[in-house]
Design an enzyme around this catalytic site. Structure first.
Site, PDB file in Angstrom:
ATOM      1  N   GLU A  49      28.883  41.363  30.449  1.00 28.10           N
ATOM      2  CA  GLU A  49      28.070  40.181  30.707  1.00 28.10           C
ATOM      3  C   GLU A  49      26.778  40.234  29.880  1.00 28.10           C
ATOM      4  O   GLU A  49      26.414  41.291  29.341  1.00 28.10           O
ATOM      5  CB  GLU A  49      27.743  40.119  32.207  1.00 28.10           C
ATOM      6  CG  GLU A  49      28.980  40.063  33.109  1.00 28.10           C
ATOM      7  CD  GLU A  49      29.632  38.678  33.164  1.00 28.10           C
ATOM      8  OE1 GLU A  49      29.627  37.955  32.154  1.00 28.10           O
ATOM      9  OE2 GLU A  49      30.151  38.316  34.237  1.00 28.10           O
ATOM     10  N   ASN A  68      29.512  32.275  29.064  1.00 30.85           N
ATOM     11  CA  ASN A  68      28.196  32.892  28.859  1.00 30.85           C
ATOM     12  C   ASN A  68      28.203  33.888  27.693  1.00 30.85           C
ATOM     13  O   ASN A  68      27.256  34.641  27.509  1.00 30.85           O
ATOM     14  CB  ASN A  68      27.730  33.591  30.142  1.00 30.85           C
ATOM     15  CG  ASN A  68      28.683  34.706  30.580  1.00 30.85           C
ATOM     16  OD1 ASN A  68      29.637  35.021  29.873  1.00 30.85           O
ATOM     17  ND2 ASN A  68      28.421  35.298  31.725  1.00 30.85           N
ATOM     18  N   ASP A  70      40.099  45.026  30.675  1.00 27.47           N
ATOM     19  CA  ASP A  70      39.383  45.153  31.946  1.00 27.47           C
ATOM     20  C   ASP A  70      40.284  44.992  33.168  1.00 27.47           C
ATOM     21  O   ASP A  70      41.457  44.584  33.056  1.00 27.47           O
ATOM     22  CB  ASP A  70      38.238  44.124  32.005  1.00 27.47           C
ATOM     23  CG  ASP A  70      38.644  42.740  31.482  1.00 27.47           C
ATOM     24  OD1 ASP A  70      39.860  42.434  31.441  1.00 27.47           O
ATOM     25  OD2 ASP A  70      37.757  41.965  31.098  1.00 27.47           O
ATOM     26  N   HIS A  73      30.355  36.397  27.273  1.00 27.84           N
ATOM     27  CA  HIS A  73      30.850  37.757  27.532  1.00 27.84           C
ATOM     28  C   HIS A  73      32.132  38.031  26.744  1.00 27.84           C
ATOM     29  O   HIS A  73      32.894  37.125  26.436  1.00 27.84           O
ATOM     30  CB  HIS A  73      31.013  38.041  29.041  1.00 27.84           C
ATOM     31  CG  HIS A  73      32.181  37.389  29.706  1.00 27.84           C
ATOM     32  ND1 HIS A  73      32.234  37.205  31.065  1.00 27.84           N
ATOM     33  CD2 HIS A  73      33.348  36.894  29.230  1.00 27.84           C
ATOM     34  CE1 HIS A  73      33.375  36.644  31.375  1.00 27.84           C
ATOM     35  NE2 HIS A  73      34.073  36.438  30.286  1.00 27.84           N
TER      36      HIS A  73
HETATM   37  P1  PGA Z   1      39.642  32.457  29.670  1.00 27.10           P
HETATM   38  O1  PGA Z   1      38.553  33.618  29.850  1.00 27.10           O
HETATM   39  O2  PGA Z   1      40.545  32.903  28.580  1.00 27.10           O
HETATM   40  O3  PGA Z   1      40.323  32.373  30.987  1.00 27.10           O
HETATM   41  O4  PGA Z   1      38.877  31.233  29.313  1.00 27.10           O
HETATM   42  C1  PGA Z   1      37.978  34.184  28.747  1.00 27.10           C
HETATM   43  C2  PGA Z   1      36.914  35.158  29.171  1.00 27.10           C
HETATM   44  O5  PGA Z   1      36.285  34.941  30.221  1.00 27.10           O
HETATM   45  O6  PGA Z   1      36.703  36.151  28.459  1.00 27.10           O
END
Ligand code: PGA
Length: 236
Positions: A144, A137, A68, A139
């Site tokens: 999301e 959450n 992304d 995702h």
């Molecule tokens: P993080 O994010 O590795 O910074 O915890 C993971 C995500 O939001 O997919």
């Protein structure tokens, strides 16, 4: 099917993930790798850089696709995922510049950019091994809760939970982007193998929910139960 590997440290998680990617590159030097940004893969990238500089592995024939990018952010932007990847991986390894790809957050026509990205992945032969983190959450990528399981690369509105959790990368709250381009759930599920990293107390609830096995679009990572080859490396 999900294989679960419980670890006792972040370093151990990074090492095991590096072993899986090392094995992939050894078996298929021209692998197509799916990459992720965030705090979870940082240690993994550090270890892959070390192995590459020690000439234990090579990315010379590999191709990479990131999950992304923020809408409105480009490679010149300090908070873009382009920049994150250049800083933490691309600049330090032997991967040719023409073969690392991220969605273009500066594209004028975002819908066309989503189609272009999807086609590029397809033309490369598809992703052999995809790295994922997991949001608090649930995702994956920036898909999301509520994202359709049959989604392909798409523009998505970031939830408050995600914006809050990523606020640490931005100086001011209003700088946190509202939208991102992300591989869709079906794009991610098309990868032949998947490795998901989740370390820390703030990920415990998400990991527990994933472990519960209930598959629902309200918890995007749960779709991984339908994939034939997923490894979740987790701990706190
Ligand atoms: P993080 O994010 O590795 O910074 O915890 C993971 C995500 O939001 O997919």
């Amino acid at each position: 099917m999900i294989a679960w590997i419980k670890v006792s440290s972040y370093e151990q998680m990074s090492e095991i993930a590096a072993d899986i990617f090392t094995e992939q590159l050894a078996k298929k030097p021209d692998s197509v790798l799916g990459l992720a940004t965030g705090g979870s893969p940082l240690g993994f990238y550090k270890e892959m850089v070390r192995r590459c500089q020690a000439e234990e592995i090579s990315f010379a024939r590999a191709t990479t696709f990131n999950l992304d990018e923020y809408v409105g952010k480009g490679s010149g932007d300090a908070t873009s995922y382009h920049k994150f990847m250049c800083r933490n991986l691309f600049r330090q390894i032997d991967l040719p510049e023409t073969r690392h790809h991220l969605p273009d957050g500066l594209a004028e026509d975002l819908a066309a950019e989503c189609v272009r990205y999807e086609k590029l992945i397809e033309a490369s032969g598809g992703i052999d091994l995809q790295l994922l983190g997991i949001g608090v959450n649930g995702h994956i990528g920036f898909n999301e809760p509520g994202s359709r399981f049959d989604s392909r690369t798409q523009v998505i509105e970031l939830t408050e939970a995600t914006r809050k959790s990523n606020a640490r990368y931005f100086e001011k709250e209003e700088d946190i982007p509202a939208k991102a381009i992300t591989m869709g759930i079906e794009t991610i599920m098309s990868a032949r193998k998947i490795v998901l990293l989740a370390f820390g107390a703030n990920k415990t609830d998400a990991v527990e929910r994933l472990k519960s096995g209930a598959v629902t679009e309200e918890f995007p990572a749960s779709v991984l139960h339908k994939h034939p080859h997923v490894t979740v490396i987790y701990g706190k």
